[in-house]
Motif scaffolding. Structure first.
Motif, short mmCIF file in Angstrom:
data_model
loop_
_atom_site.label_atom_id
_atom_site.label_comp_id
_atom_site.label_asym_id
_atom_site.label_seq_id
_atom_site.Cartn_x
_atom_site.Cartn_y
_atom_site.Cartn_z
N GLU A 206 0.75 -1.21 0.02
CA GLU A 206 0.10 -0.08 -0.07
C GLU A 206 0.84 1.27 0.08
O GLU A 206 1.99 1.21 0.49
CB GLU A 206 -0.84 -0.16 1.31
N ARG A 207 0.40 2.24 -0.59
CA ARG A 207 1.01 3.78 -0.55
C ARG A 207 0.07 4.54 -0.74
O ARG A 207 -1.32 4.47 -1.25
CB ARG A 207 1.99 3.76 -1.70
N LEU A 208 0.24 5.94 -0.47
CA LEU A 208 -0.55 6.87 -0.38
C LEU A 208 -0.14 7.69 -1.42
O LEU A 208 1.20 8.32 -1.31
CB LEU A 208 -0.56 7.67 1.12
N VAL A 209 -1.22 8.29 -2.19
CA VAL A 209 -0.80 9.12 -3.47
C VAL A 209 -1.69 10.37 -3.45
O VAL A 209 -2.95 10.36 -3.14
CB VAL A 209 -1.03 8.49 -4.72
N PRO A 210 -0.83 11.42 -3.56
CA PRO A 210 -1.75 12.82 -3.38
C PRO A 210 -2.82 12.68 -4.82
O PRO A 210 -2.17 12.16 -5.84
CB PRO A 210 -0.72 13.88 -3.73
N ILE A 211 -3.84 13.26 -4.51
CA ILE A 211 -4.83 13.31 -5.74
C ILE A 211 -5.17 14.71 -5.85
O ILE A 211 -5.53 15.46 -4.86
CB ILE A 211 -6.14 12.37 -5.33
N SER A 212 -5.26 15.13 -7.01
CA SER A 212 -5.25 16.49 -7.51
C SER A 212 -6.68 17.31 -7.15
O SER A 212 -7.69 16.38 -7.46
CB SER A 212 -4.94 16.90 -8.97
N PRO A 213 -6.84 18.36 -6.96
CA PRO A 213 -8.26 18.76 -6.95
C PRO A 213 -9.21 18.78 -8.21
O PRO A 213 -10.01 18.62 -8.30
CB PRO A 213 -7.84 20.52 -6.65
N ARG A 214 -8.38 18.67 -9.33
CA ARG A 214 -9.08 18.47 -10.55
C ARG A 214 -9.57 17.32 -10.70
O ARG A 214 -10.61 16.71 -11.07
CB ARG A 214 -7.97 18.70 -11.86
N ALA A 215 -8.91 16.11 -10.12
CA ALA A 215 -9.32 14.82 -10.14
C ALA A 215 -10.47 14.72 -9.39
O ALA A 215 -11.35 13.84 -9.68
CB ALA A 215 -8.20 13.70 -9.80
N LEU A 216 -10.28 15.23 -8.16
CA LEU A 216 -11.46 15.23 -7.09
C LEU A 216 -12.64 15.67 -7.86
O LEU A 216 -13.77 15.38 -7.26
CB LEU A 216 -10.96 15.82 -5.79
N HIS A 217 -12.69 16.94 -8.45
CA HIS A 217 -13.59 17.59 -9.09
C HIS A 217 -14.28 16.72 -10.12
O HIS A 217 -15.57 16.44 -10.02
CB HIS A 217 -13.19 18.70 -9.69
N GLU A 218 -13.39 15.72 -10.98
CA GLU A 218 -14.06 14.97 -11.77
C GLU A 218 -14.62 13.82 -11.23
O GLU A 218 -16.19 13.13 -11.62
CB GLU A 218 -12.95 14.41 -12.72
N LEU A 219 -14.13 13.29 -9.95
CA LEU A 219 -14.97 12.38 -9.20
C LEU A 219 -16.23 12.73 -8.76
O LEU A 219 -17.23 12.03 -8.77
CB LEU A 219 -13.77 11.63 -8.11
N GLU A 220 -16.35 14.00 -8.34
CA GLU A 220 -17.49 14.55 -7.46
C GLU A 220 -18.81 14.56 -8.65
O GLU A 220 -19.84 14.07 -8.52
CB GLU A 220 -17.38 15.88 -7.24
N LEU A 221 -18.21 15.00 -9.96
CA LEU A 221 -19.34 14.89 -10.90
C LEU A 221 -19.66 13.65 -11.45
O LEU A 221 -20.88 13.20 -11.61
CB LEU A 221 -18.87 15.54 -12.15
N TRP A 222 -18.71 12.45 -11.38
CA TRP A 222 -19.00 10.90 -11.45
C TRP A 222 -20.17 10.57 -10.45
O TRP A 222 -20.90 9.70 -10.70
CB TRP A 222 -18.04 10.11 -11.81
N PHE A 223 -19.90 10.81 -9.23
CA PHE A 223 -20.47 10.28 -7.95
C PHE A 223 -22.00 10.93 -7.84
O PHE A 223 -22.72 10.07 -7.75
CB PHE A 223 -19.83 10.87 -6.74
N VAL A 224 -22.22 11.88 -8.66
CA VAL A 224 -23.64 12.44 -8.89
C VAL A 224 -24.50 11.26 -9.65
O VAL A 224 -25.63 10.94 -9.31
CB VAL A 224 -23.81 13.83 -9.58
N ASP A 225 -23.71 10.84 -10.51
CA ASP A 225 -24.52 9.79 -11.53
C ASP A 225 -24.43 8.40 -10.98
O ASP A 225 -25.48 7.67 -11.01
CB ASP A 225 -23.71 9.47 -12.88
N ARG A 226 -23.15 8.11 -10.14
CA ARG A 226 -23.11 6.80 -9.51
C ARG A 226 -24.09 6.53 -8.31
O ARG A 226 -24.39 5.44 -8.21
CB ARG A 226 -21.51 6.89 -8.88
#
Length: 303
Positions: A178-198
């Motif tokens: 296991e490792r911890l990887v930073p995730i960008s605000p841009r990626a988090l924004h795209e995930l939030e949009l996907w979660f609306v549909d999910r």
């Protein structure tokens, strides 16, 4: 030492890889197949792993060539053989390592294809957001590029791995490390949009924690993501031959060009050896050379 003892030593080695190195079942199978090729060869030569000398390994390499195994596959097999003999020496089975001077065949190593940030943007902009999977696909592309994940790490990514406030994702890589990887605000924004549909999907029991799902509510496979990336490249007019791994290469190259330390890139990618990460220094050098050839005044053609 007879063949039976050879078998026992190989079993001890596989146990070491599983318990101490924590290798995944797929990796263990690959190592087992490589060592099997060697022991099959030695049996025909009436030798055991304790008898092996450099000349025997050179002859083994020639045998791989004669039966049609290509240079890249030969290198992979010999890498497994080297690991095996290092284990034998370190664990006291042998006083020496016969692979020490063993040369690998030349593969004409190809540098990995990479995409520029502009091409990543083109890839994302080509996604049709009117389709139900549109936001999902954009999120997949952005997470692969922003985090440098292997496609298997992406398909296994779970909601419980996301630390949104801290902007980190927990990644389970090769060998279940296991490792911890930073995730960008841009990626988090795209995930939030996907979660609306999910959030309005009917999800299969047991699949609720997976981040990326197909239309039947099950987690995606590597093949599905490969097909999607290739299709989006065509839609975006990108003529390079790319795959999900291209986005991982692009992530590493962008970090190096931005001045990141190679050891940090190694940690972000989850590479066990710094040697694996060093290929990106060659990518950067080749990019620099191309830029010089194209833009330096001494290289411009006279008008």
């Amino acid at each position: 030492m007879d063949k039976k003892n050879d078998t026992n030593v190989v079993l001890e080695y596989m146990r070491y890889l599983k318990l101490e190195r924590n290798y995944s079942p797929n990796t263990l199978d690959a190592y087992r197949r490589d060592i099997q090729k060697l022991t099959d060869y030695l049996e025909k030569e009436h030798k055991t792993v304790m008898d092996v000398q450099l000349q025997d390994l050179q002859n083994f390499t020639m045998t791989l060539y004669r039966i049609g195994i290509g240079p890249t596959s030969q290198c992979r097999i010999l890498s497994g053989v080297r690991s095996f003999f290092r284990y034998l020496m370190l664990d006291g089975y042998r006083p020496d390592d016969p692979t020490e001077l063993l040369e690998s065949p030349q593969t004409g190593s190809r540098l990995p294809e990479v995409l520029s940030v502009e091409e990543i943007d083109m890839l994302e902009e080509s996604v049709d957001l009117s389709k139900w999977e549109g936001h999902r696909n954009r999120a997949i592309i952005e997470v692969l590029f922003s985090c440098g994940l292997r496609v298997s790490e992406l398909t296994g990514m779970r909601l419980s791995d996301l630390y949104v406030d801290e902007q980190y994702v927990r990644v389970k890589g090769k060998g279940s490390k296991e490792r911890l990887v930073p995730i960008s605000p841009r990626a988090l924004h795209e995930l939030e949009l996907w979660f609306v549909d999910r959030n309005v999907m009917k999800i299969k029991p047991g699949e609720e924690d997976y981040v990326f799902l197909n239309r039947r509510g099950a987690h995606l496979t590597r093949t599905m993501i490969l097909i999607m990336i290739k299709r989006q490249a065509t839609e975006a007019g990108i003529t390079k031959t790319i795959s999900p791994h291209t986005l991982r290469h692009s992530f590493a190259t962008a970090l190096l060009e931005g001045g990141a330390d190679l050891r940090i890139i190694q940690e972000m990618l989850g590479h066990e050896s710094i040697g694996t990460t060093e290929i990106y220094t060659h990518v950067e050098t080749s990019t620099l050379r191309r830029e010089i050839l194209e833009h330096h005044p001494r290289n411009r053609k006279s008008i």
